[in-house]
Design a protein around this motif. Structure first.
Motif, PDB file in Angstrom:
ATOM      1  N   ASN A 156       0.812  -1.082   0.204  1.00 14.07           N
ATOM      2  CA  ASN A 156       0.048  -0.076   0.074  1.00 14.07           C
ATOM      3  C   ASN A 156       0.801   1.342   0.100  1.00 14.07           C
ATOM      4  N   ILE A 157       2.154   1.151  -0.329  1.00 11.73           N
ATOM      5  CA  ILE A 157       2.964   2.515  -0.564  1.00 11.73           C
ATOM      6  C   ILE A 157       3.536   2.474  -1.907  1.00 11.73           C
ATOM      7  N   TRP A 158       3.432   3.707  -2.304  1.00 10.16           N
ATOM      8  CA  TRP A 158       3.876   3.769  -3.868  1.00 10.16           C
ATOM      9  C   TRP A 158       5.628   4.020  -3.710  1.00 10.16           C
ATOM     10  N   ILE A 159       6.209   2.899  -4.466  1.00  9.13           N
ATOM     11  CA  ILE A 159       7.632   2.714  -4.548  1.00  9.13           C
ATOM     12  C   ILE A 159       8.097   2.815  -5.869  1.00  9.13           C
ATOM     13  N   TRP A 160       9.274   3.325  -6.132  1.00 13.36           N
ATOM     14  CA  TRP A 160       9.802   3.443  -7.534  1.00 13.36           C
ATOM     15  C   TRP A 160      10.909   2.230  -7.606  1.00 13.36           C
ATOM     16  N   VAL A 161      11.044   1.877  -8.862  1.00  7.33           N
ATOM     17  CA  VAL A 161      11.817   0.519  -9.218  1.00  7.33           C
ATOM     18  C   VAL A 161      13.267   0.684  -8.252  1.00  7.33           C
ATOM     19  N   ASP A 162      13.750   1.938  -8.206  1.00  7.99           N
ATOM     20  CA  ASP A 162      15.090   2.031  -7.442  1.00  7.99           C
ATOM     21  C   ASP A 162      14.856   2.069  -5.832  1.00  7.99           C
ATOM     22  N   GLY A 163      13.654   1.517  -5.350  1.00  7.05           N
ATOM     23  CA  GLY A 163      13.470   1.462  -4.019  1.00  7.05           C
ATOM     24  C   GLY A 163      13.250   2.630  -3.462  1.00  7.05           C
ATOM     25  N   PRO A 194      10.716   6.030  -2.053  1.00  4.99           N
ATOM     26  CA  PRO A 194       9.512   6.119  -2.143  1.00  4.99           C
ATOM     27  C   PRO A 194       8.963   7.345  -2.795  1.00  4.99           C
ATOM     28  N   ASP A 195       7.728   7.447  -3.486  1.00  6.06           N
ATOM     29  CA  ASP A 195       7.394   8.572  -4.277  1.00  6.06           C
ATOM     30  C   ASP A 195       7.123   9.799  -3.658  1.00  6.06           C
ATOM     31  N   THR A 196       7.536  10.856  -4.057  1.00  6.59           N
ATOM     32  CA  THR A 196       7.198  12.187  -3.212  1.00  6.59           C
ATOM     33  C   THR A 196       6.505  13.094  -3.888  1.00  6.59           C
ATOM     34  N   LEU A 197       6.136  12.691  -5.157  1.00 10.36           N
ATOM     35  CA  LEU A 197       5.620  13.641  -5.939  1.00 10.36           C
ATOM     36  C   LEU A 197       3.932  13.563  -6.176  1.00 10.36           C
ATOM     37  N   GLY A 198       3.570  12.293  -6.074  1.00 10.97           N
ATOM     38  CA  GLY A 198       2.199  12.010  -6.018  1.00 10.97           C
ATOM     39  C   GLY A 198       1.120  12.736  -7.370  1.00 10.97           C
ATOM     40  N   TYR A 199       1.686  12.335  -8.320  1.00  9.67           N
ATOM     41  CA  TYR A 199       1.096  13.101  -9.641  1.00  9.67           C
ATOM     42  C   TYR A 199      -0.082  12.108 -10.174  1.00  9.67           C
ATOM     43  N   LEU A 200      -0.731  11.229  -9.312  1.00 14.03           N
ATOM     44  CA  LEU A 200      -1.753  10.470  -9.494  1.00 14.03           C
ATOM     45  C   LEU A 200      -2.995  10.985 -10.193  1.00 14.03           C
ATOM     46  N   ASN A 201      -3.406  10.564 -11.193  1.00  9.30           N
ATOM     47  CA  ASN A 201      -4.609  11.127 -11.758  1.00  9.30           C
ATOM     48  C   ASN A 201      -6.074  10.420 -11.033  1.00  9.30           C
ATOM     49  N   ASN A 202      -5.749   9.183 -10.844  1.00  9.58           N
ATOM     50  CA  ASN A 202      -6.991   8.227 -10.182  1.00  9.58           C
ATOM     51  C   ASN A 202      -6.523   7.581  -8.891  1.00  9.58           C
ATOM     52  N   PRO A 203      -6.233   8.508  -7.871  1.00  8.00           N
ATOM     53  CA  PRO A 203      -5.731   7.703  -6.482  1.00  8.00           C
ATOM     54  C   PRO A 203      -6.289   6.912  -6.048  1.00  8.00           C
ATOM     55  N   GLY A 204      -7.703   6.857  -6.146  1.00 12.80           N
ATOM     56  CA  GLY A 204      -8.769   5.773  -5.677  1.00 12.80           C
ATOM     57  C   GLY A 204      -8.738   4.509  -6.151  1.00 12.80           C
ATOM     58  N   SER A 205      -7.943   4.278  -7.418  1.00 15.06           N
ATOM     59  CA  SER A 205      -7.939   3.167  -8.047  1.00 15.06           C
ATOM     60  C   SER A 205      -7.333   1.951  -7.029  1.00 15.06           C
ATOM     61  N   TRP A 231      -0.344  10.775 -14.115  1.00  9.69           N
ATOM     62  CA  TRP A 231      -0.007   9.391 -13.683  1.00  9.69           C
ATOM     63  C   TRP A 231      -1.505   8.647 -13.409  1.00  9.69           C
ATOM     64  N   ILE A 232      -1.570   7.620 -14.439  1.00  8.11           N
ATOM     65  CA  ILE A 232      -2.816   6.733 -14.094  1.00  8.11           C
ATOM     66  C   ILE A 232      -2.386   5.157 -13.820  1.00  8.11           C
ATOM     67  N   GLN A 233      -3.313   4.837 -12.810  1.00  5.61           N
ATOM     68  CA  GLN A 233      -2.919   3.553 -12.117  1.00  5.61           C
ATOM     69  C   GLN A 233      -3.920   2.721 -13.194  1.00  5.61           C
ATOM     70  N   ASN A 234      -2.929   1.319 -13.381  1.00  9.05           N
ATOM     71  CA  ASN A 234      -3.714   0.319 -14.059  1.00  9.05           C
ATOM     72  C   ASN A 234      -3.075  -1.122 -13.553  1.00  9.05           C
ATOM     73  N   ARG A 235      -3.902  -1.970 -13.965  1.00  5.32           N
ATOM     74  CA  ARG A 235      -3.094  -3.472 -13.815  1.00  5.32           C
ATOM     75  C   ARG A 235      -1.908  -3.841 -14.458  1.00  5.32           C
ATOM     76  N   ASN A 236      -1.274  -4.593 -13.914  1.00  3.75           N
ATOM     77  CA  ASN A 236      -0.103  -5.236 -14.436  1.00  3.75           C
ATOM     78  C   ASN A 236      -0.301  -5.663 -16.026  1.00  3.75           C
ATOM     79  N   GLY A 237      -1.419  -6.312 -16.101  1.00  6.30           N
ATOM     80  CA  GLY A 237      -1.776  -6.728 -17.572  1.00  6.30           C
ATOM     81  C   GLY A 237      -2.072  -5.944 -18.531  1.00  6.30           C
ATOM     82  N   PHE A 238      -2.388  -5.063 -18.166  1.00  2.00           N
ATOM     83  CA  PHE A 238      -2.882  -3.893 -19.145  1.00  2.00           C
ATOM     84  C   PHE A 238      -1.542  -3.501 -20.039  1.00  2.00           C
ATOM     85  N   LEU A 239      -1.747  -3.444 -21.469  1.00  2.00           N
ATOM     86  CA  LEU A 239      -0.695  -3.337 -22.317  1.00  2.00           C
ATOM     87  C   LEU A 239      -0.677  -1.710 -22.837  1.00  2.00           C
TER      88      LEU A 239
END
Length: 203
Positions: A146-153, A155-166, A183-191
């Motif tokens: 439940n924490i937004w983490i970048w691939v380099d480990g 944490p995200d400090t910008l919070g530019y999410l468009n749909n944070p309730g997803s 920034w749009i949240q999507n499922r992993n399988g989305f292409l």
């Protein structure tokens, strides 16, 4: 007697005209010499300018080569500050978040980590709108415990999410949105398309 006077007058007139012509000729010679000197001076100045131009061109090439040697990105990658970015813009095949990351890692990079408004501005200026408003470019941001983490480990400090309730755990950036809500949240399988990032080589 009259004929003699006429001859004398004509002789005097001829002598005066000859003298005048000689003076004019002398003046023309002086002007010609002056022009020759000025021409020589201009030629010298032109040669100096050519020498200086050649020197400046050599210096320009030297500094351009120095710059290229100092920071280098792989072919088809775009440099911004100290990183290189690859924008996957093919119409097909699009990839899942995991597939996108594997592609980046196979090219000795990873999905992009956005750490500043300047970097966000750069990236958003390079991406393209395609297909529909939900399709964008995968970035290296995922939700872990439940924490937004970048691939380099980090944490995200910008919070530019468009749909944070997803409830989706992976993120892409879209072009058709405001800068700080793209920034749009999507499922992993989305292409989607995606963006890779690697540090520029610095020598």
């Amino acid at each position: 007697m009259n004929e003699l006077m006429v001859i004398c007058v004509i002789g005097i007139a001829v002598a005066m005209e000859t003298k005048k012509l000689k003076l004019n000729l002398s003046d023309l010679k002086a002007k010609n010499e002056q022009l020759t000197l000025e021409k020589r001076d201009l030629q010298n100045q032109t040669e100096d300018l050519r020498t200086n131009m050649t020197k400046l061109t050599a210096e320009k090439m030297f500094f351009e080569n120095q710059t290229k040697e100092m920071t280098t990105c792989p072919k088809d990658w775009i440099q911004f500050q100290e990183s290189c970015y690859f924008f996957y813009n093919l119409n097909s095949p699009w990839k899942t978040w995991d597939q996108s990351r594997q592609f980046c890692q196979s090219n000795k990079s990873d999905l992009v980590v956005i750490s500043s408004l300047e970097e966000q501005t750069f990236i958003k200026s390079k991406i393209k709108y395609y297909y529909d408003t939900l399709h964008g470019y995968w970035i290296g941001l995922q939700k872990v415990n439940n924490i937004w983490i970048w691939v380099d480990g980090s944490p995200d400090t910008l919070g530019y999410l468009n749909n944070p309730g997803s409830s989706d755990n992976f993120t892409c950036i879209i072009q058709n949105a405001t800068l700080t809500q793209s920034w749009i949240q999507n499922r992993n399988g989305f292409l989607n398309r995606f963006i890779c990032e690697i540090k520029a080589l610095i020598f």
